[in-house]
Design a protein around this motif. Structure first.
Motif, PDB file in Angstrom:
ATOM      1  N   TYR A  47     -29.368 -34.518  -5.831  1.00 61.30           N
ATOM      2  CA  TYR A  47     -29.446 -33.339  -4.972  1.00 61.30           C
ATOM      3  C   TYR A  47     -29.116 -33.660  -3.507  1.00 61.30           C
ATOM      4  CZ  TYR A  47     -31.260 -28.765  -3.515  1.00 61.30           C
ATOM      5  OH  TYR A  47     -31.395 -27.492  -3.016  1.00 61.30           O
ATOM      6  N   TYR A  48     -29.661 -34.740  -3.020  1.00 59.86           N
ATOM      7  CA  TYR A  48     -29.512 -35.014  -1.591  1.00 59.86           C
ATOM      8  C   TYR A  48     -28.350 -35.946  -1.231  1.00 59.86           C
ATOM      9  CZ  TYR A  48     -33.974 -32.683  -1.075  1.00 59.86           C
ATOM     10  OH  TYR A  48     -34.969 -31.737  -1.090  1.00 59.86           O
ATOM     11  N   ASP A  49     -27.905 -36.760  -2.192  1.00 60.91           N
ATOM     12  CA  ASP A  49     -26.916 -37.786  -1.811  1.00 60.91           C
ATOM     13  C   ASP A  49     -25.477 -37.432  -2.164  1.00 60.91           C
ATOM     14  OD1 ASP A  49     -29.132 -39.090  -1.001  1.00 60.91           O
ATOM     15  OD2 ASP A  49     -29.187 -40.549  -2.632  1.00 60.91           O
ATOM     16  N   THR A  50     -25.283 -36.375  -2.960  1.00 61.74           N
ATOM     17  CA  THR A  50     -23.920 -36.109  -3.441  1.00 61.74           C
ATOM     18  C   THR A  50     -22.948 -35.818  -2.293  1.00 61.74           C
ATOM     19  OG1 THR A  50     -24.717 -35.305  -5.567  1.00 61.74           O
ATOM     20  CG2 THR A  50     -22.513 -34.610  -4.915  1.00 61.74           C
ATOM     21  N   ILE A  51     -23.278 -34.880  -1.432  1.00 67.10           N
ATOM     22  CA  ILE A  51     -22.322 -34.535  -0.362  1.00 67.10           C
ATOM     23  C   ILE A  51     -22.163 -35.677   0.647  1.00 67.10           C
ATOM     24  CG2 ILE A  51     -21.869 -32.951   1.566  1.00 67.10           C
ATOM     25  CD1 ILE A  51     -22.662 -30.673  -0.223  1.00 67.10           C
ATOM     26  N   PRO A  52     -23.261 -36.321   1.108  1.00 65.33           N
ATOM     27  CA  PRO A  52     -23.052 -37.474   2.002  1.00 65.33           C
ATOM     28  C   PRO A  52     -22.163 -38.542   1.358  1.00 65.33           C
ATOM     29  CG  PRO A  52     -25.371 -36.886   1.960  1.00 65.33           C
ATOM     30  CD  PRO A  52     -24.680 -36.004   0.961  1.00 65.33           C
ATOM     31  N   ARG A  53     -22.351 -38.763   0.039  1.00 65.08           N
ATOM     32  CA  ARG A  53     -21.546 -39.797  -0.625  1.00 65.08           C
ATOM     33  C   ARG A  53     -20.063 -39.423  -0.569  1.00 65.08           C
ATOM     34  NH1 ARG A  53     -24.326 -40.124  -5.359  1.00 65.08           N
ATOM     35  NH2 ARG A  53     -22.748 -38.815  -6.340  1.00 65.08           N
ATOM     36  N   ILE A  54     -19.767 -38.177  -0.824  1.00 65.73           N
ATOM     37  CA  ILE A  54     -18.364 -37.746  -0.793  1.00 65.73           C
ATOM     38  C   ILE A  54     -17.824 -37.820   0.637  1.00 65.73           C
ATOM     39  CG2 ILE A  54     -16.788 -35.798  -1.166  1.00 65.73           C
ATOM     40  CD1 ILE A  54     -18.739 -34.822  -3.369  1.00 65.73           C
ATOM     41  N   ARG A 110     -16.696 -21.362   3.284  1.00 62.56           N
ATOM     42  CA  ARG A 110     -16.042 -21.608   2.000  1.00 62.56           C
ATOM     43  C   ARG A 110     -14.805 -22.465   2.194  1.00 62.56           C
ATOM     44  NH1 ARG A 110     -18.991 -17.338   1.519  1.00 62.56           N
ATOM     45  NH2 ARG A 110     -19.999 -16.928  -0.468  1.00 62.56           N
ATOM     46  N   PHE A 111     -14.733 -23.490   1.353  1.00 68.81           N
ATOM     47  CA  PHE A 111     -13.621 -24.435   1.446  1.00 68.81           C
ATOM     48  C   PHE A 111     -13.032 -24.677   0.063  1.00 68.81           C
ATOM     49  CE2 PHE A 111     -16.735 -25.459   4.712  1.00 68.81           C
ATOM     50  CZ  PHE A 111     -15.957 -25.508   5.857  1.00 68.81           C
ATOM     51  N   GLY A 112     -11.882 -25.375   0.049  1.00 69.24           N
ATOM     52  CA  GLY A 112     -11.279 -25.780  -1.215  1.00 69.24           C
ATOM     53  C   GLY A 112     -12.102 -26.869  -1.876  1.00 69.24           C
ATOM     54  N   SER A 113     -11.494 -27.559  -2.832  1.00 64.63           N
ATOM     55  CA  SER A 113     -12.223 -28.604  -3.542  1.00 64.63           C
ATOM     56  C   SER A 113     -12.496 -29.785  -2.618  1.00 64.63           C
ATOM     57  CB  SER A 113     -11.398 -29.059  -4.737  1.00 64.63           C
ATOM     58  OG  SER A 113     -11.888 -30.293  -5.179  1.00 64.63           O
ATOM     59  N   LEU A 114     -13.727 -30.322  -2.710  1.00 63.24           N
ATOM     60  CA  LEU A 114     -14.100 -31.457  -1.853  1.00 63.24           C
ATOM     61  C   LEU A 114     -13.385 -32.746  -2.232  1.00 63.24           C
ATOM     62  CD1 LEU A 114     -17.887 -31.757  -0.911  1.00 63.24           C
ATOM     63  CD2 LEU A 114     -15.905 -31.629   0.578  1.00 63.24           C
ATOM     64  N   ASP A 115     -12.707 -32.726  -3.392  1.00 59.45           N
ATOM     65  CA  ASP A 115     -11.936 -33.914  -3.784  1.00 59.45           C
ATOM     66  C   ASP A 115     -10.736 -34.112  -2.881  1.00 59.45           C
ATOM     67  OD1 ASP A 115     -13.639 -34.161  -5.899  1.00 59.45           O
ATOM     68  OD2 ASP A 115     -12.358 -32.997  -7.265  1.00 59.45           O
ATOM     69  N   ASP A 116     -10.386 -33.060  -2.173  1.00 53.05           N
ATOM     70  CA  ASP A 116      -9.163 -33.075  -1.388  1.00 53.05           C
ATOM     71  C   ASP A 116      -9.447 -33.527   0.047  1.00 53.05           C
ATOM     72  OD1 ASP A 116      -6.333 -32.073  -0.966  1.00 53.05           O
ATOM     73  OD2 ASP A 116      -7.444 -30.913   0.534  1.00 53.05           O
ATOM     74  N   ALA A 117      -8.614 -34.419   0.559  1.00 54.79           N
ATOM     75  CA  ALA A 117      -8.859 -34.994   1.887  1.00 54.79           C
ATOM     76  C   ALA A 117      -8.786 -33.942   2.990  1.00 54.79           C
ATOM     77  CB  ALA A 117      -7.870 -36.117   2.158  1.00 54.79           C
ATOM     78  N   ARG A 118      -7.839 -32.999   2.848  1.00 59.96           N
ATOM     79  CA  ARG A 118      -7.739 -31.978   3.900  1.00 59.96           C
ATOM     80  C   ARG A 118      -8.982 -31.091   3.914  1.00 59.96           C
ATOM     81  NH1 ARG A 118      -4.800 -29.722   7.881  1.00 59.96           N
ATOM     82  NH2 ARG A 118      -5.130 -27.496   8.144  1.00 59.96           N
ATOM     83  N   THR A 119      -9.525 -30.803   2.714  1.00 62.11           N
ATOM     84  CA  THR A 119     -10.758 -30.022   2.657  1.00 62.11           C
ATOM     85  C   THR A 119     -11.859 -30.744   3.418  1.00 62.11           C
ATOM     86  OG1 THR A 119     -10.179 -29.147   0.506  1.00 62.11           O
ATOM     87  CG2 THR A 119     -12.489 -29.017   1.134  1.00 62.11           C
ATOM     88  N   ARG A 120     -11.956 -32.049   3.206  1.00 61.80           N
ATOM     89  CA  ARG A 120     -13.025 -32.809   3.875  1.00 61.80           C
ATOM     90  C   ARG A 120     -12.831 -32.778   5.383  1.00 61.80           C
ATOM     91  NH1 ARG A 120     -12.095 -36.182  -0.653  1.00 61.80           N
ATOM     92  NH2 ARG A 120     -11.001 -37.776   0.555  1.00 61.80           N
TER      93      ARG A 120
END
Lengths: 232, 740
Positions: free
Chosen positions: B730-737, B132-142
Motif C-alpha cells: 500500500y505505501y511503497d508501490t508509488i515511491p518504488r516506481i 489523472r495521468f497515463g500509465s506510470l510505466d511510461d517515463a513521460r507520465t512519471r
C-alpha cells in the motif's frame, strides 16, 4: 504574569496567524503581530519568527528576511537576553542571520515533506523545554522543503559540548536514529539553541499541535514552558 | 506602431469560425482592429464563453439547498453554513498548460482557483486536487506526475493554504493529455461578500498585483484546441506562477474588501484584462474607459493587443468607490504591490481601450461575454459505436483466477488503489491548524475556527464508469462524493464540477457530455446538492483519441458537531465488521477487469438513488448516535480492497481482520465487484443491538462480515496475509516506481 509574545510578519509568512491563535486564543497569553517594516517590538517578552516562505524564499530560505527592518530590533533584543523562537522558516532566518550556527540544505529527498514526526528532547534544561516532563518524545508535524540541517565538524562538536542540540528526530520511544530522520539533517537535528540559551530554532511546528480539537497537544508543552520559565 | 490588418484568414487563425467573424463585423458595423480581433477571439474562445456547453449547463440545479449565490452569477457559488458564514468553493482545470509544462501549468492552476475564491472576499481554507495521468510505466507520465505534484505543492505551500484531499488516477487514455483539476474552498462572513461588478459612472478602475508581461498570451485559445505534436511549441502560452505575490495579493484584497471601499473586484485569469474589464462592465450594464499606458508592464514595446491578452498571473481588476482611491493604494503599498488607476466606469456600455494616444478598441462589453453576445451552440450528438460493442462483453467467460491471494495482491498494488502518500506528503496539509482529518481518508475534515462545526470535502470521479455509461457513471461520481462526505460525518451541501471532455465538434464526444450533464442533474436534484459553478474543459484529446470523459465532482459537506467526525480506518481489536449495502457482482469498468484481464468493458455498476440516499441517512443516524467506530466506502477494487484499507490506513496502528465475504456465484466476482452504495463499518460489540435496530428501522441492507483482530488479514479462510506485507504494498508501490 502573562507573557507577551510578538509574532513577526514578513511578506510570505504563513504560520503567523497559527502561532497567534494558539498563544492568544488557546493558551490565553498575550500576543501581538510585529510588522517587518517596523522596528518597535512593543515590549514583548518573546519574539517568534514564524513559519512560511518569507519573500517567497526564491533565493535561499530566510536569506532576504534577515535584512528586514525588524531584524535589527530582533538582534538587539536577543543581545540583551530577550527570548527569540524561530519555527521552520523562522529557524532558517535565524541561521541566515547568524543568531544560530549552521545552515539549511534542501531535504535529502529533494521533496517538500509534510508529516508528523517524533522528537526526543535532548536538552530539558532550557526555558523552552523545562516543561516537557515525563514523556519520552513529543509528536510534532513538519512541513518544509529545506529542513536538512548542516554544520561543519567544529560547530557540531561545539553544539554537543554546550548541550545546544535540543530536539532530534527519533522513534516514538525516543531513539534518535537515521531511519526517523526524513530530511537528512546531520545528527538527526530538528532544533538547536544558542549558547546563552535565549534563541531557539526548530523545523517542526509546535503551533500546529497545540489544540485538543486537532487531537494533538504536544506543542503546547513548549509554549507553556516558555510562559512559565522566562520570568524565573 | 502600425497594427496588422485584419483579414478573414487572420480571424480563422485566431480560432474564430466564418460565422463568428461575420457576426463580429455585424456587431461593430466594420472590420475589427487587430486588438479587437484579439479580444473577441479570446472572449469567444470555448474557455471564456462556454459557447458549446452553457445551454446544457443551465439544465443543472443551480439554486436551492443552502445556496446564497447561484452558479454563474459570480466567480464562485456561495453556500450558507450558519453563524453568519458562507462557503465559497470552485474547481477548475489546467489540463493543457500542465500537458506541456507540468510544473508551472499545475502551479498557476492552483493560483487561479485561489483568486476566484478570494475575489469573493472569502479566505481560502483548503485546496483539493484531482489528477489523472497515463500509465506510470511510461517515463513521460512519471515526468508529468512529478512536475504537477511539485507545482501544486510549491504554489499551495508557499501560499499557506493546506492541500487536504483529492484523487490521482492512472490510465492510458490520459497518456498525452493529463488532467489537472484544482479546487479551492474558502470561508466568508456573509457581510463581506465581494461582487465582480463594475458600475457607477466615474468610479475609478484599478489594476493591482503583478505587472503585465508577455506570458500566457492566447492561453485561453490554447486551452480550446486539441493537444498535438505542435503543442510543445505552445509552451510560451503557459503562465509562470509567483506564489509570494499571490499571498500578498490575497492579504491586500481581503483587507480592502472588508473595509468596504470597493464596488467590485475580479481576478485576471484566462484572457487577462480583456476578460475582467468586459465581464465586470457587462455584469453592471456599464462600460469602461481604459488607458493601457497606465498598466505596469514587465517589458518595453508591448502592444495593446499583447497587453489586453496577457495572462500574467497574480493580477486583479478593482472598481473602487470614488474617493477611496488613496485608501486602497495605501493598503497595496503596505503589501509592496502595484496599484494603478487605469480608467473609469462609464455609462455607455462600451469597452473603450486607448494606448499611446490612439484608440485601439471600442466594443460593447455585453457583446463579448457569456450570457451576452457570445455565441451559444448546441452541437450534434451521436452515441459512439463502442458503447454497444463493450456492452456485449460476456463476464462468464473470464477465467477464474488460480490463486486468489496473488490476484488480490496484484489488484491491491494497482497505482489507482495504493496510498497516494508520495503525493500528499509533498503538500502542506496542516498549515492554518484546522485540519482534523487530512489526506488519505474518505474525505478531508476542516475545522471552522471559533465554532463547533467543520467542513468535509472531497473530489471524485471514476472515469471508466463514465466512459462505459456517461449518464449512470456521472450519477455514480456524485453519489460517491456524497458517500465519502457522509462517511466522514458530514451532510452533503453542494457540488462544483470540472467537466473534462474531448472536442465538442465530434458528435460522439458531445453525446458523452450531454449524457453526463443529464446524469449529474438527476443525482444533484435527488441529493439536494445544487451545482455552485465549475468549469468546462473540452479538447482533451491527444493524437490517439479523446480522454475518458471525466466530470470531476467536488463536494462540500457540513459537519454540524465535531463529535460527528468519523474516520475510515479500524480502531481496535474485537470490533464487529459489517458491510452496509448489497453486492450484485458488478465488474464492468472494475479495477479487477482492467488489472487482471486487461479489459475495460461491460456496463458501469447500477445505481439506485433512493437506496443510496437511504444509506446516507442511515450512516448519519448511526454517527449521531455514536454507534460506529469507522466508516469507509467500497469503491475501486471492491470490498476486499476496502477492508484491507480499513486495516492499514492508520499507519500508527494496524488492525487485523478476519471476515467471510458472502459469495453469490463466484469468489472473484464477489470479492472484486464494485457494486455501489456500500460502506464498511466497524462497531463495538456493546453497541451491536442498538446498531442493528437502527439498520432494521431504516430497512438498510447489511451483513455481518466478521471481526477485527490483533494481526493478519484473513478473508474467507482463503487469503491469509500479514499486515506488514499489505502495508508494504500500500505505501511503497508509488515511491518504488517514482524513485526507480
Amino acid at each position: 504574569m502573562k507573557p507577551k509574545f510578538g509574532i513577526v510578519v514578513f511578506p510570505g509568512s504563513n504560520c503567523d496567524h497559527d502561532a497567534y491563535y494558539v498563544i492568544k486564543k488557546i493558551l490565553n497569553y498575550d500576543a501581538v503581530f510585529l510588522w517587518h517594516k517596523d522596528t518597535y517590538i512593543q515590549n514583548c517578552d518573546v519574539i517568534i519568527l514564524p513559519g512560511g516562505f518569507s519573500y517567497g524564499d526564491y533565493l535561499r530560505t530566510g536569506a532576504i528576511a534577515r535584512f528586514s527592518h525588524i531584524m535589527d530590533s530582533v538582534f538587539n533584543f536577543a543581545e540583551k537576553g530577550g527570548y527569540v523562537f524561530g519555527i521552520c522558516n523562522g529557524f532558517q532566518i535565524l541561521l541566515e542571520a547568524g543568531l544560530l550556527p549552521g545552515c539549511m540544505l534542501k531535504n535529502k529527498s529533494l521533496q517538500f515533506i509534510c508529516k508528523d514526526v517524533y522528537l526526543s528532547v535532548r536538552n530539558k534544561d532550557t526555558v523552552f523545554t523545562k516543561g516537557i516532563e515525563n514523556v519520552k518524545t513529543i509528536k510534532v508535524p513538519i512541513a518544509h522543503g529545506d529542513g536538512n540541517y548542516f554544520a561543519d565538524k567544529d560547530t557540531l562538536n561545539s553544539l554537543e559540548e554546550n548541550n545546544q542540540i535540543v530536539f532530534q528526530y527519533s522513534s516514538k520511544d525516543g531513539e534518535s536514529l537515521e531511519a526517523f530522520n526524513t530530511n537528512g539533517s546531520v545528527m538527526n537535528i530538528a532544533g538547536i539553541i544558542n549558547k546563552r540559551g535565549n534563541v531557539l530554532g526548530m523545523m517542526p511546528h509546535p503551533e500546529r499541535c497545540s489544540s485538543k480539537i486537532l487531537g494533538k497537544t504536544d506543542g503546547s508543552l513548549i509554549f507553556n514552558s516558555l510562559a512559565k520559565n522566562i520570568f524565573n | 506602431m502600425q497594427e496588422l490588418e485584419v483579414t478573414h484568414e487572420l480571424a480563422l487563425e485566431h480560432g474564430l469560425t466564418d460565422e463568428e467573424f461575420e457576426r463580429i463585423i455585424k456587431i461593430l458595423g466594420r472590420i475589427p482592429s487587430f486588438t479587437e480581433l484579439g479580444i473577441f477571439s479570446v472572449m469567444w474562445s470555448e474557455h471564456c464563453s462556454y459557447k458549446n456547453s452553457i445551454k446544457l449547463l443551465k439544465t443543472l440545479p443551480r439554486s436551492g439547498g443552502r445556496l446564497l449565490v447561484e452558479a454563474g452569477e459570480e466567480n464562485a457559488g456561495l453556500v450558507d453554513i450558519g453563524d453568519g458564514l458562507a462557503v465559497a468553493f470552485k474547481i477548475e482545470s489546467h489540463n493543457h498548460p500542465s500537458a506541456v509544462e507540468p510544473y508551472q501549468g499545475a502551479a498557476t492552476g492552483v493560483g487561479g482557483i485561489m483568486r476566484d475564491i478570494f475575489t469573493m472576499g472569502a479566505r481560502p481554507i483548503a485546496c483539493l486536487d484531482s489528477l489523472r495521468f497515463g500509465s506510470l510505466d511510461d517515463a513521460r507520465t512519471r515526468y508529468l506526475f512529478d512536475g504537477v505534484v511539485r507545482g501544486i505543492g510549491d504554489y499551495g505551500n508557499c501560499l499557506g493554504i493546506p492541500t487536504v484531499a483529492g484523487e490521482v488516477y492512472f490510465d492510458e487514455s490520459y497518456q498525452d493529455n493529463p488532467l489537472v483539476n484544482a479546487m479551492s474552498v474558502g470561508l466568508v462572513n456573509t457581510e463581506h461578500v465581494a461582487s465582480a461588478i463594475a458600475k457607477g459612472e466615474g468610479n475609478p478602475v484599478m489594476i493591482v498585483g503583478s505587472s503585465t508581461g508577455r506570458d500566457g498570451i492566447h492561453g485561453a485559445t490554447f486551452a480550446s484546441e486539441e493537444i498535438s505534436e505542435k503543442s510543445e511549441a505552445k509552451r510560451p502560452s503557459v503562465q509562470v506562477g509567483d506564489p509570494l505575490t499571490e499571498k500578498l495579493l490575497l492579504e491586500a484584497s481581503l483587507e480592502i474588501i472588508k473595509n468596504g471601499w470597493l464596488v467590485g473586484i475580479q481576478d485576471m485569469g484566462a484572457a487577462g484584462i480583456s476578460c475582467s474589464t468586459s465581464e465586470m462592465s457587462a455584469r453592471g450594464k456599464s462600460g469602461m474607459n481604459i488607458n493601457l499606458d497606465k498598466v505596469p508592464l514587465r517589458e518595453k514595446g508591448m502592444t495593446a493587443y499583447e497587453i489586453m491578452l496577457s495572462e500574467s498571473q497574480e493580477r486583479m481588476l478593482c472598481v473602487v468607490k470614488k474617493g477611496f482611491e488613496d485608501k486602497v493604494k495605501e493598503v497595496f503599498e503596505k503589501w509592496d504591490l502595484h496599484c494603478e488607476i487605469i480608467g473609469e466606469v462609464t455609462n455607455d456600455g462600451l469597452l473603450h481601450i486607448s494606448y499611446q494616444g490612439a484608440v485601439k478598441a471600442v466594443i460593447p462589453s455585453f457583446e463579448l461575454v457569456l450570457g451576452g453576445g457570445a455565441p451559444v451552440y448546441v452541437r450534434e450528438t451521436k452515441e459512439p459505436t463502442y458503447i454497444k460493442e463493450i456492452r456485449k462483453f460476456d463476464f462468464k467467460k473470464i477465467p477464474q483466477p488460480k490463486n486468489l491471494a496473488e490476484t488480490f495482491k496484484k489488484i491491491f498494488s494497482s497505482p489507482n488503489i495504493v496510498s497516494k502518500k508520495w503525493v500528499f506528503e509533498q503538500y502542506d496539509s496542516t498549515v492554518r491548524t484546522n485540519t482534523i482529518v487530512g489526506p488519505g481518508c474518505d474525505a478531508a475534515v476542516i475545522h471552522i475556527k471559533d465554532t463547533g462545526k467543520a467542513l468535509a470535502m472531497k473530489t471524485d470521479c471514476n472515469s471508466r464508469y463514465v466512459y462505459l455509461n456517461p449518464k449512470e457513471g456521472t450519477k455514480i461520481a456524485v453519489a460517491e462524493s456524497a458517500r465519502n462526505i457522509v462517511c466522514s460525518g458530514g451532510i452533503p451541501l453542494a457540488i462544483t464540477n470540472c467537466l473534462n471532455f474531448g472536442n465538442p465538434y465530434k458528435p460522439e464526444n458531445y453525446w458523452q457530455f450531454s449524457q453526463a450533464i443529464e446524469g449529474m442533474g438527476e443525482a444533484c436534484r435527488f441529493f439536494n446538492t445544487p451545482v455552485t459553478g465549475g468549469n468546462v474543459s473540452f479538447y482533451n484529446e491527444s493524437p490517439n483519441a479523446a480522454v475518458y470523459p471525466t466530470p470531476t465532482i467536488g463536494m462540500v459537506g457540513l459537519v454540524e458537531k465535531l463529535a460527528n467526525v468519523t474516520t475510515s480506518f479500524f480502531k481496535s481489536h474485537n470490533d464487529l465488521i459489517y458491510v452496509l449495502g448489497e453486492d450484485y457482482e458488478e465488474l464492468g469498468g472494475s479495477e479487477y477487469l482492467k488489472v487482471i484481464h486487461n479489459k475495460v468493458a461491460g456496463d458501469c455498476p447500477h445505481l439506485d438513488l433512493q437506496v443510496e440516499l437511504n444509506l446516507h441517512e442511515t450512516i448519519l443516524a448511526l454517527i449521531k448516535n455514536k454507534l460506529i467506530e469507522s466508516a469507509h466506502d467500497v469503491s475501486e477494487g471492491g470490498i476486499i480492497c476496502a477492508l484491507a484499507e480499513c486495516c492499514i490506513m492508520n499507519e500508527e496502528n494496524f488492525i487485523g481482520a478476519e471476515v467471510n465475504i458472502p459469495i453469490r456465484t463466484r469468489e472473484d466476482f464477489s470479492l472484486f465487484s464494485e457494486s455501489q452504495s456500500r460502506i464498511i463499518i466497524s462497531v463495538n460489540e456493546t453497541n451491536q443491538k442498538e446498531f442493528e435496530s437502527i439498520l432494521n428501522k431504516k430497512k438498510q441492507h447489511h451483513a455481518l462480515l466478521g471481526k477485527t483482530t490483533n494481526e493478519k488479514f484473513i478473508i474467507n479462510n482463503k487469503i491469509n496475509l500479514d499486515l506488514k506485507e499489505l502495508s508494504e504494498i500500500y505505501y511503497d508501490t508509488i515511491p518504488r516506481i517514482m524513485n526507480a
